[in-house]
Design a protein around this motif. Structure first.
Motif, mmCIF file in Angstrom:
data_model
loop_
_atom_site.group_PDB
_atom_site.id
_atom_site.type_symbol
_atom_site.label_atom_id
_atom_site.label_comp_id
_atom_site.label_asym_id
_atom_site.label_seq_id
_atom_site.Cartn_x
_atom_site.Cartn_y
_atom_site.Cartn_z
ATOM 1 N N ALA A 1 0.777 -1.232 0.162
ATOM 2 C CA ALA A 1 -0.059 0.119 -0.100
ATOM 3 C C ALA A 1 0.903 1.340 0.137
ATOM 4 O O ALA A 1 0.545 2.228 -0.700
ATOM 5 C CB ALA A 1 -1.061 -0.022 1.078
ATOM 6 N N ALA A 2 1.894 1.234 0.845
ATOM 7 C CA ALA A 2 2.775 2.563 0.766
ATOM 8 C C ALA A 2 3.292 2.933 -0.905
ATOM 9 O O ALA A 2 3.452 3.874 -1.059
ATOM 10 C CB ALA A 2 3.852 2.192 1.864
ATOM 11 N N GLU A 3 3.573 1.917 -1.429
ATOM 12 C CA GLU A 3 4.229 1.799 -2.733
ATOM 13 C C GLU A 3 3.130 2.152 -3.739
ATOM 14 O O GLU A 3 3.543 3.063 -4.682
ATOM 15 C CB GLU A 3 4.841 0.408 -3.075
ATOM 16 C CG GLU A 3 5.806 0.679 -4.482
ATOM 17 C CD GLU A 3 4.958 0.493 -5.849
ATOM 18 O OE1 GLU A 3 5.468 1.155 -6.739
ATOM 19 O OE2 GLU A 3 4.044 -0.166 -5.727
ATOM 20 N N LEU A 4 2.015 1.957 -3.528
ATOM 21 C CA LEU A 4 0.864 2.192 -4.325
ATOM 22 C C LEU A 4 0.263 3.545 -4.261
ATOM 23 O O LEU A 4 -0.470 4.093 -5.088
ATOM 24 C CB LEU A 4 -0.138 1.074 -4.587
ATOM 25 C CG LEU A 4 0.408 -0.316 -5.011
ATOM 26 C CD1 LEU A 4 -0.803 -1.462 -4.521
ATOM 27 C CD2 LEU A 4 0.637 -0.278 -6.499
ATOM 28 N N ARG A 5 0.352 4.015 -3.040
ATOM 29 C CA ARG A 5 -0.544 5.127 -2.701
ATOM 30 C C ARG A 5 -0.040 6.427 -3.387
ATOM 31 O O ARG A 5 -0.625 7.484 -3.613
ATOM 32 C CB ARG A 5 -0.360 5.542 -1.276
ATOM 33 C CG ARG A 5 0.938 5.818 -0.693
ATOM 34 C CD ARG A 5 0.990 6.048 0.906
ATOM 35 N NE ARG A 5 2.204 6.165 1.634
ATOM 36 C CZ ARG A 5 2.629 6.273 2.769
ATOM 37 N NH1 ARG A 5 1.569 5.875 3.406
ATOM 38 N NH2 ARG A 5 3.809 6.448 3.195
ATOM 39 N N SER A 6 1.174 6.569 -3.986
ATOM 40 C CA SER A 6 1.548 7.759 -4.849
ATOM 41 C C SER A 6 1.259 7.504 -6.272
ATOM 42 O O SER A 6 1.734 8.067 -6.950
ATOM 43 C CB SER A 6 3.135 7.745 -4.476
ATOM 44 O OG SER A 6 3.880 6.678 -4.715
ATOM 45 N N ARG A 7 0.839 6.428 -6.752
ATOM 46 C CA ARG A 7 0.686 5.995 -7.953
ATOM 47 C C ARG A 7 -0.663 7.041 -8.692
ATOM 48 O O ARG A 7 -1.359 7.486 -7.838
ATOM 49 C CB ARG A 7 -0.072 4.620 -8.482
ATOM 50 C CG ARG A 7 1.063 3.666 -7.791
ATOM 51 C CD ARG A 7 2.244 3.420 -9.009
ATOM 52 N NE ARG A 7 3.078 2.482 -8.819
ATOM 53 C CZ ARG A 7 2.948 1.119 -9.144
ATOM 54 N NH1 ARG A 7 1.799 0.910 -9.838
ATOM 55 N NH2 ARG A 7 3.864 0.309 -8.922
ATOM 56 N N LEU A 8 -0.349 7.480 -9.943
ATOM 57 C CA LEU A 8 -1.406 8.225 -10.531
ATOM 58 C C LEU A 8 -2.722 7.848 -10.551
ATOM 59 O O LEU A 8 -3.880 8.475 -10.419
ATOM 60 C CB LEU A 8 -0.987 8.394 -11.988
ATOM 61 C CG LEU A 8 0.337 9.054 -12.220
ATOM 62 C CD1 LEU A 8 0.482 9.119 -13.886
ATOM 63 C CD2 LEU A 8 0.131 10.510 -11.917
ATOM 64 N N PHE A 9 -3.227 6.474 -10.669
ATOM 65 C CA PHE A 9 -4.473 6.096 -10.524
ATOM 66 C C PHE A 9 -5.139 6.115 -9.121
ATOM 67 O O PHE A 9 -6.362 6.668 -8.974
ATOM 68 C CB PHE A 9 -4.796 4.496 -10.862
ATOM 69 C CG PHE A 9 -3.992 3.665 -9.824
ATOM 70 C CD1 PHE A 9 -4.654 2.985 -8.946
ATOM 71 C CD2 PHE A 9 -2.675 3.056 -10.256
ATOM 72 C CE1 PHE A 9 -3.961 2.111 -8.280
ATOM 73 C CE2 PHE A 9 -2.150 2.250 -9.503
ATOM 74 C CZ PHE A 9 -2.781 1.630 -8.492
ATOM 75 N N VAL A 10 -4.271 6.180 -8.044
ATOM 76 C CA VAL A 10 -4.626 6.474 -6.763
ATOM 77 C C VAL A 10 -5.007 8.052 -6.515
ATOM 78 O O VAL A 10 -6.017 8.462 -5.861
ATOM 79 C CB VAL A 10 -3.713 6.005 -5.687
ATOM 80 C CG1 VAL A 10 -3.826 6.311 -4.403
ATOM 81 C CG2 VAL A 10 -3.663 4.463 -5.783
ATOM 82 N N ASP A 11 -4.012 8.870 -7.247
ATOM 83 C CA ASP A 11 -4.343 10.330 -6.985
ATOM 84 C C ASP A 11 -5.414 10.710 -7.841
ATOM 85 O O ASP A 11 -6.286 11.580 -7.268
ATOM 86 C CB ASP A 11 -2.988 11.016 -7.717
ATOM 87 C CG ASP A 11 -1.612 11.010 -6.644
ATOM 88 O OD1 ASP A 11 -2.026 10.637 -5.604
ATOM 89 O OD2 ASP A 11 -0.631 11.021 -7.302
ATOM 90 N N ALA A 12 -5.831 10.144 -9.070
ATOM 91 C CA ALA A 12 -6.779 10.270 -9.920
ATOM 92 C C ALA A 12 -8.188 10.046 -9.011
ATOM 93 O O ALA A 12 -9.414 10.758 -9.153
ATOM 94 C CB ALA A 12 -7.003 9.652 -11.151
ATOM 95 N N ALA A 13 -8.162 8.861 -8.130
ATOM 96 C CA ALA A 13 -9.430 8.545 -7.036
ATOM 97 C C ALA A 13 -9.723 9.408 -6.385
ATOM 98 O O ALA A 13 -10.736 9.835 -6.043
ATOM 99 C CB ALA A 13 -9.222 6.999 -6.871
ATOM 100 N N ARG A 14 -8.639 9.976 -5.924
ATOM 101 C CA ARG A 14 -8.840 10.927 -4.765
ATOM 102 C C ARG A 14 -9.243 12.326 -5.261
ATOM 103 O O ARG A 14 -10.084 13.007 -4.742
ATOM 104 C CB ARG A 14 -7.373 11.203 -4.058
ATOM 105 C CG ARG A 14 -6.799 10.222 -3.203
ATOM 106 C CD ARG A 14 -5.497 10.890 -2.284
ATOM 107 N NE ARG A 14 -4.664 9.628 -1.748
ATOM 108 C CZ ARG A 14 -3.534 9.451 -2.475
ATOM 109 N NH1 ARG A 14 -3.374 10.034 -3.356
ATOM 110 N NH2 ARG A 14 -2.680 8.481 -2.005
ATOM 111 N N THR A 15 -8.759 12.635 -6.273
ATOM 112 C CA THR A 15 -9.314 13.772 -7.082
ATOM 113 C C THR A 15 -10.816 13.774 -7.262
ATOM 114 O O THR A 15 -11.479 14.841 -7.056
ATOM 115 C CB THR A 15 -8.482 14.103 -8.538
ATOM 116 O OG1 THR A 15 -7.100 14.372 -8.140
ATOM 117 C CG2 THR A 15 -9.039 15.450 -9.125
ATOM 118 N N PHE A 16 -11.358 12.812 -7.590
ATOM 119 C CA PHE A 16 -12.720 12.568 -8.094
ATOM 120 C C PHE A 16 -13.476 12.185 -6.618
ATOM 121 O O PHE A 16 -14.545 12.047 -6.761
ATOM 122 C CB PHE A 16 -13.032 11.384 -8.849
ATOM 123 C CG PHE A 16 -12.571 11.688 -10.278
ATOM 124 C CD1 PHE A 16 -13.401 12.687 -10.924
ATOM 125 C CD2 PHE A 16 -11.434 11.209 -10.766
ATOM 126 C CE1 PHE A 16 -13.286 12.779 -12.327
ATOM 127 C CE2 PHE A 16 -11.089 11.603 -12.300
ATOM 128 C CZ PHE A 16 -12.028 12.451 -12.784
#
Length: 319
Positions: free
Chosen positions: A182-197
């Motif tokens: 999770a620590a490695e994946l939380r900075s990925r673009l698809f996670v940032d996009a999900a937060r943005t929405f």
């Protein structure tokens, strides 16, 4: 000259690019296929074996004491008898159900709790991550076998207590693995996009992080199954695990060790059952790790003779 006739349909093209089914990949690896068959047989015997045994696992016949493996005394005498004339074959089947009824729930409980805490801590980070990791460090600082020995010595040895102890002792393994994923994946673009929405954190963990981390967690669980089963067998061998009249593979080894010179089958056969089951689970775990990794799955599609050649490069990149 006429143009070449192309009979390739979109469905045929998609079928050629579609990855092979998992059972086809498993069939190409003889070692993994054999391990899967052995584990399936062990689980089927553990689930349904007692339905056909009746009381044969505990039925005593002193006239048949220490009979060697033979077909002369019927099907249940195939693997011999113990000092009380009980069928070793029937006791192996009964012990398989006991051993797996401890190992499987312990692994499932530790997998569910540790993975949930690890993904939650790894995604949110900060204080929550530090607290979760310090708790895991505290549990890991004590050897799991030593904790089990102390607790079972204080409380009554029972299957439920063994499951709870082993589950708690193995939670840090999954917590640390899930937290790292999770620590490695939380900075990925698809996670940032999900937060943005505006997607809530629980939904991001469930929909985006868990599917990616699940193959690794399942591989760890398969390997951990071997450790838990060996730990239960060790506790039963030491006399603080499963208690008579119940029987497990470890208890059978303990009961037969004093007859190794005169009746080797009492201790050797359950020991072989433990060894074959753990080796099969280890081989299958290695195959599952490759089969669930999109970047490594191509290795399983190569012919057996070519798997060691140019193993670092996918076939489509080989000139």
């Amino acid at each position: 000259m006429s143009a070449p006739d192309d009979h390739t349909s979109p469905a045929a093209a998609s079928s050629r690019t579609r990855p092979p089914r998992w059972w086809r990949l498993l069939g190409r690896d003889r070692g993994a296929a054999a391990a899967a068959v052995i584990l399936a047989l062990v689980f089927l015997v553990a689930l349904f074996g007692r339905l056909f045994l009746g009381d044969r696992a505990v039925r005593q016949d002193l006239r048949a004491s220490l009979r060697p493996p033979s077909l002369d005394h019927g099907f249940y005498g195939l693997l011999g008898t113990d000092v009380l004339g009980r069928s070793v074959l029937a006791r192996l089947v009964d012990a398989a159900a006991t051993t797996l009824s401890i190992a499987v729930p312990a692994v499932l409980c530790s997998l569910l709790i540790g993975s949930a805490l690890g993904l939650w801590a790894g995604y949110h980070g900060g204080v929550r991550e530090n607290v979760a990791m310090r708790v895991a460090d505290v549990i890991l600082s004590f050897p799991s076998l030593l904790i089990a020995v102390v607790v079972l010595y204080v409380f009554a040895p029972s299957a439920m207590n063994i499951v709870l102890i082993l589950a708690v002792a193995r939670i840090p393994v999954y917590l640390r693995t899930a937290r790292a994923e999770a620590a490695e994946l939380r900075s990925r673009l698809f996670v940032d996009a999900a937060r943005t929405f505006g997607t809530p954190g629980s939904a991001i963990i469930r929909r985006h992080l868990l599917p990616i981390a699940l193959p690794t967690l399942l591989t760890v669980a398969t390997l951990d199954f071997c450790f838990v089963m060996l730990t239960e067998s060790s506790l039963s061998f030491l006399g603080i695990g499963i208690q008579p009249p119940e029987v497990s593979w470890g208890l059978m080894v303990a009961q037969g060790r004093q007859y190794l010179r005169t009746a080797w089958w009492i201790a050797v056969l359950p020991g072989l059952a433990i060894m074959v089951t753990t080796v099969s689970a280890t081989v299958l775990a290695a195959w599952v790790r490759l089969a669930t990794d999109p970047g490594q799955r191509w290795r399983l599609t190569l012919p057996r003779k070519r798997r060691g050649e140019r193993a670092a490069v996918p076939p489509e990149m080989i000139a």
